[in-house]
Scaffold this motif. Sequence first.
Motif, mmCIF file in Angstrom:
data_model
loop_
_atom_site.group_PDB
_atom_site.id
_atom_site.type_symbol
_atom_site.label_atom_id
_atom_site.label_comp_id
_atom_site.label_asym_id
_atom_site.label_seq_id
_atom_site.Cartn_x
_atom_site.Cartn_y
_atom_site.Cartn_z
ATOM 1 N N ALA A 117 0.843 -1.205 0.000
ATOM 2 C CA ALA A 117 0.000 0.000 0.000
ATOM 3 C C ALA A 117 0.876 1.251 0.000
ATOM 4 C CB ALA A 117 -0.940 -0.004 1.206
ATOM 5 N N GLU A 124 1.046 4.027 -2.871
ATOM 6 C CA GLU A 124 0.890 5.449 -2.562
ATOM 7 C C GLU A 124 2.031 6.264 -3.177
ATOM 8 O OE1 GLU A 124 0.472 8.472 1.262
ATOM 9 O OE2 GLU A 124 1.151 6.414 1.597
ATOM 10 N N LEU A 164 -4.961 5.223 -0.031
ATOM 11 C CA LEU A 164 -3.794 4.348 0.106
ATOM 12 C C LEU A 164 -3.029 4.644 1.390
ATOM 13 C CD1 LEU A 164 -2.643 4.374 -3.602
ATOM 14 C CD2 LEU A 164 -3.593 2.399 -2.349
#
Length: 183
Positions: A128, A132, A152
């Motif tokens: 994640a 991002e 995110l």
Amino acid sequence: MSDRLSSITTRTGDQGETSLGDGQRVPKNSLRIHALGEVDELNSIIGVWRCEALPEDVDTLLSHIQHHLFDMGAELCIPGHEAMRDSQLAELDDAILVLNEPLPPLKEFILPGGSRAAALAHQARTVARRAERSVVSLLQFDAVRPVVQQYLNRLSDLCFILARCLNKHADRPDVLWQPQAKS
């Protein structure tokens, strides 16, 4: 659902380009495709994570997240398209508050591990964060709605909290970092 894809192998990407959802052709190494791939990988890792024996509420939350990530993919795949909703971000914020509340305060850094489900939560957390970073890179050159990056960011926090919750549920302690004394 109607047939959306009649053939998976089209050979249209053999020259290093792919199509966005609006038909626009872009290089496969474009920032938009890179971000889309990171989100797809994150969704896949969550799918693997869901193969574990999880508490029903966690599995339900992860199912919602997978659908949200698919919506995010639609936004990334079709420039200007809006598929993410503020309510999806609010769902993460609510889950963070509820799940973090019963956990003891952190006094040490935590390493990935404990139970297998917690380790997979940490893996999802790291992907994640990478997704991002890819979206932030894309934002320097192209428009993406803020909710995508915010989602995110929150999701990585939620994955960390879920790792702690899953260790607690499995009656396994968090794996604490042990700094090595300098010699």
